[in-house]
Design a protein around this motif. Structure first.
Motif, PDB file in Angstrom:
ATOM      1  N   CYS A 117       1.089  -1.107   0.146  1.00 36.94           N
ATOM      2  CA  CYS A 117       0.199   0.302   0.098  1.00 36.94           C
ATOM      3  C   CYS A 117       0.746   0.968  -0.212  1.00 36.94           C
ATOM      4  CB  CYS A 117      -1.148   0.297   0.740  1.00 36.94           C
ATOM      5  SG  CYS A 117      -2.096   1.446   1.427  1.00 36.94           S
TER       6      CYS A 117
ATOM      7  N   VAL B 217       1.152   4.704  -2.813  1.00 36.09           N
ATOM      8  CA  VAL B 217       0.090   5.440  -2.823  1.00 36.09           C
ATOM      9  C   VAL B 217       1.644   6.719  -2.891  1.00 36.09           C
ATOM     10  CG1 VAL B 217       0.257   7.542  -0.670  1.00 36.09           C
ATOM     11  CG2 VAL B 217      -0.963   5.116  -0.655  1.00 36.09           C
TER      12      VAL B 217
ATOM     13  N   LEU C  48      -1.139  11.773  -3.336  1.00 35.84           N
ATOM     14  CA  LEU C  48      -2.772  10.691  -2.493  1.00 35.84           C
ATOM     15  C   LEU C  48      -1.593  10.892  -0.871  1.00 35.84           C
ATOM     16  CD1 LEU C  48      -4.437   9.468  -3.396  1.00 35.84           C
ATOM     17  CD2 LEU C  48      -3.470   7.462  -3.421  1.00 35.84           C
ATOM     18  N   SER C  49      -0.222  10.868  -0.667  1.00 40.47           N
ATOM     19  CA  SER C  49      -0.319  10.464   1.378  1.00 40.47           C
ATOM     20  C   SER C  49      -0.655  10.962   1.612  1.00 40.47           C
ATOM     21  CB  SER C  49       1.615  10.659   0.997  1.00 40.47           C
ATOM     22  OG  SER C  49       2.481  11.502   0.304  1.00 40.47           O
TER      23      SER C  49
ATOM     24  N   THR D 107      -7.114   9.992   5.403  1.00 38.82           N
ATOM     25  CA  THR D 107      -7.812   9.159   5.913  1.00 38.82           C
ATOM     26  C   THR D 107      -6.642   7.677   5.402  1.00 38.82           C
ATOM     27  OG1 THR D 107      -8.653   9.246   3.410  1.00 38.82           O
ATOM     28  CG2 THR D 107      -9.858   9.558   5.316  1.00 38.82           C
ATOM     29  N   ILE D 108      -6.437   7.997   4.721  1.00 41.05           N
ATOM     30  CA  ILE D 108      -4.622   7.011   4.155  1.00 41.05           C
ATOM     31  C   ILE D 108      -3.807   6.669   5.158  1.00 41.05           C
ATOM     32  CG2 ILE D 108      -2.901   6.356   2.297  1.00 41.05           C
ATOM     33  CD1 ILE D 108      -5.293   7.866   0.150  1.00 41.05           C
TER      34      ILE D 108
ATOM     35  N   THR E 165      -5.183   5.104   8.038  1.00 37.14           N
ATOM     36  CA  THR E 165      -5.443   3.631   8.004  1.00 37.14           C
ATOM     37  C   THR E 165      -3.687   2.559   8.029  1.00 37.14           C
ATOM     38  OG1 THR E 165      -7.147   3.689   6.790  1.00 37.14           O
ATOM     39  CG2 THR E 165      -5.889   1.758   6.590  1.00 37.14           C
TER      40      THR E 165
ATOM     41  N   LYS F 206      -9.116  -2.210   5.221  1.00 38.46           N
ATOM     42  CA  LYS F 206      -9.072  -0.870   4.755  1.00 38.46           C
ATOM     43  C   LYS F 206      -7.711  -0.995   3.930  1.00 38.46           C
ATOM     44  CE  LYS F 206     -11.400  -0.007   9.116  1.00 38.46           C
ATOM     45  NZ  LYS F 206     -10.972   0.997  10.499  1.00 38.46           N
TER      46      LYS F 206
ATOM     47  N   ILE G  47      -7.090   0.732  -0.965  1.00 40.24           N
ATOM     48  CA  ILE G  47      -6.214   2.113  -1.327  1.00 40.24           C
ATOM     49  C   ILE G  47      -6.243   1.310  -2.831  1.00 40.24           C
ATOM     50  CG2 ILE G  47      -5.049   3.555  -1.160  1.00 40.24           C
ATOM     51  CD1 ILE G  47      -4.707   2.661   2.234  1.00 40.24           C
TER      52      ILE G  47
END
Length: 608
Positions: free
Chosen positions: A311, A315, A325-326, A330-331, A334, A385, A389
């Protein structure tokens, strides 16, 4: 020269008198022509009698079972010092072997043969074998460290973990001659040992749950008949079979034995010859084979780490609406949750390994089962979860990681079965101390004075405010006092909950599965909380790199787990009507007993 020879024969007692006598005699005989020279006898050595020293072990004295006593709200505060098993030399040797393993297993271009050859060169197939049998005599702490690297190849990791457990079982169960005759072949790595314990579920009423049986023929040979579930099918097979109708015994089946049929994930035996492990009792087998749960926890954690890294790799180079995106919270949340539970699982694994390696006759069957269930319970939820992604773009990779975690979580047993084992063992241990109290609680009319005293004693427990008198913070870094108070709260609630549960059900407590499941989950969380606090405190006190991060991880985990434990125990105390278990059970019963729909569609009409 004659004098020198005589002096080398001096005895230890009466040195002066003997020395004078020998010296005078030597002086006289030295001038004599007829004196005979002493004969020099050649010493003969029998090299087969030379003893090779085994690897030394430093174990503390035997202690009472740790988590079993927690069911009585007893806590061994000495265990808050995180165990340190390996010496400096042991750590150096371990790091050297790990470095050699990582060269192969961390190389994406390495083949299966390359990885197997690496295991053979580093003697991984003989890791649990004694030094005199050309093994490494590795302890549990080292085996977990090896398995973390080998788990990069999940199939190979499962095979070698089963192999290690089976080798320990053979050492316990086979005679010295039989063990010596097979050990050289087993440590070569050409064939590993598969463990077959679980039976295929019965599909007919007349069949029993355990159908694999062993009988002795007129020649004195044991023969196996039955069917087992076998995921990792290799050369040797170690299985459990019934003898004399009720007694379980372990047997070893050689590669290429007659009557063995492998199909899918099942292996069928038709009058198959086998070697019995006569010296291993049922309790010994239970303890030895139960260690496989610890290895399963390590494999699950490694699988979760692989998913987390996949993941992260997805990302980092990507953007969303012009921003990395990092940077999405929320990411980050997770991935942070995955790191939190990975840290907790790693802490409790090495904590359990320390109990196995550091104490004489450790009673850690509950602790080992808790390690397995903790990560098996949380890993799948976190993994879903994480893989949500990159799930759209990397479906094949995500499905592979999901299937790996699913197979590991159900490896040999499911979470509910292990929870029942944990809860029943803990309640059984507590009942030995609380039996008289429970009898009086279940008969209040005949014991009014006891009930009155019990009401006064439990007034703080009824308010959910137990007295914190264990003083766990004294054995941790002062910064962790709030977290240690949370742990102490959970520990102090356990005895009251066990007392309530046994007073409510009595001898029928073994069938209260929903409540026992909650009790096992709460006890598991308590055990992991203790391991996490112990590890973080040690790291901060000795100045381990990134120790401040460990302190934050420990504080977050303990606070989260305390809320979970409080809810689980409160639901047990409230009973099936207040926590609505009764109604959920009734819904399930009606659906299972009826072939009709349980409710109508929302578009149904009763008038026109």
């Amino acid at each position: 020269m004659n004098i020198a020879r005589q002096l080398t024969k001096l005895p230890y007692q009466n040195v002066r008198r003997t020395f004078y006598r020998k010296f005078s005699v030597s002086s006289i005989t030295n001038d004599s022509v007829e004196a005979t020279q002493p004969k020099v006898q050649e010493e003969k050595f029998d090299f087969e009698d030379l003893k090779v020293f085994e690897r030394p072990e430093k174990r503390h004295a035997k202690i009472e079972p740790f988590m079993k006593n927690v069911f009585l709200s007893k806590f061994n505060r000495d265990l808050m010092a995180y165990p340190e098993i390996l010496t400096k030399d042991d750590s150096t040797d371990l790091d050297n072997r790990i470095a050699l393993l990582e060269k192969t297993f961390c190389n994406k271009n390495s083949t299966l043969d390359d990885r197997k050859n690496a295991l053979k060169q580093i003697h991984m197939y003989a890791a649990t074998v004694s030094v005199t049998k050309h093994g490494l005599a590795a302890n549990s702490t080292e085996l977990i460290r090896y398995l973390e690297v080998i788990a990069a190849d999940l199939d190979l990791g499962q095979r070698i973990s089963d192999h290690w457990v089976a080798l320990s079982a053979l050492k316990e169960g086979l005679s010295e001659d039989n063990y010596t005759s097979v050990i050289d072949e087993l440590i070569s790595g050409n064939d590993t040992i598969s463990i077959c314990i679980k039976e295929k579920l019965s599909d007919r009423l007349a069949q029993g749950d355990f159908r694999t049986a062993a009988t002795m023929n007129e020649k004195g040979e044991w023969r196996i008949s039955g069917e087992k579930i076998c995921i990792n099918q290799t050369g040797y097979i170690l299985l459990l079979a019934l003898t004399d109708g009720s007694r379980l015994k372990a047997f070893l089946i050689q590669p290429g034995a007659e009557g063995v049929l492998l199909k899918d994930n099942f292996v069928t035996f038709h009058n198959t010859p086998a070697t019995p492990l006569d010296m291993a009792t049922e309790s010994t087998l239970s303890h030895t084979l139960g260690i496989n749960r610890l290895y399963t926890a390590t494999l699950c954690r490694s699988s979760l780490q692989q998913a987390t890294q996949a993941c992260i790799d997805y990302v980092r180079p990507r953007f969303f609406n012009g921003k990395p995106l990092s940077e999405l919270s929320t990411i980050r949340y997770t991935i942070g949750e995955a790191i939190l539970y990975t840290y907790a699982c790693e802490s409790v694994e090495y904590f359990t390994a320390g109990l196995l390696d550091g104490y004489l006759e450790p009673d850690v069957e509950l602790e080992v089962a808790m390690c397995r269930n903790f990560i098996a319970h949380h890993a799948q939820r976190i993994l879903l979860k994480l893989l949500a992604i990159p799930g759209v773009e990397k479906q094949k990779d995500c499905l592979r990681l999901l299937e790996n975690m699913r197979s590991l979580s159900l490896r040999g047993e499911n979470v509910e079965d292990v929870n029942s084992f944990i809860a029943l063992r803990g309640v059984h241990h507590a009942s030995r101390t609380m039996a008289d109290e429970v009898k009086k609680i279940r008969n209040p009319v005949m014991n009014p004075s006891f009930i009155f005293k019990k009401v006064l004693a439990n007034r703080h427990q009824e308010k959910d405010e137990p007295k914190l008198d264990l003083h766990l913070y004294e054995h941790l870094h002062p910064t962790l006092k709030p977290a240690s108070d949370n742990l102490e709260y959970c520990v102090k609630r356990m005895r009251f909950v066990c007392e309530t549960l046994m007073g409510r059900h009595g001898l029928e407590v073994a069938s209260a599965f929903t409540e026992l499941n909650r009790l096992a989950e709460a006890a598991t969380e308590i055990y992991v909380m203790a391991a996490v606090l112990s590890r973080a405190s040690r790291s901060y006190c000795i100045g381990v790199r990134h120790a401040e991060n460990e302190m934050k991880l420990a504080a977050c985990f303990v606070q989260n787990s305390k809320d979970s434990v409080r809810k689980l125990l409160l639901e047990i105390v409230e009973g099936e009507y207040l926590n609505l278990d009764h109604f959920r059970v009734q819904f399930g019963r009606k659906v299972l007993d009826s072939t009709d729909s349980f409710v109508e569609k929302p578009t149904a009409r009763v008038f026109w």
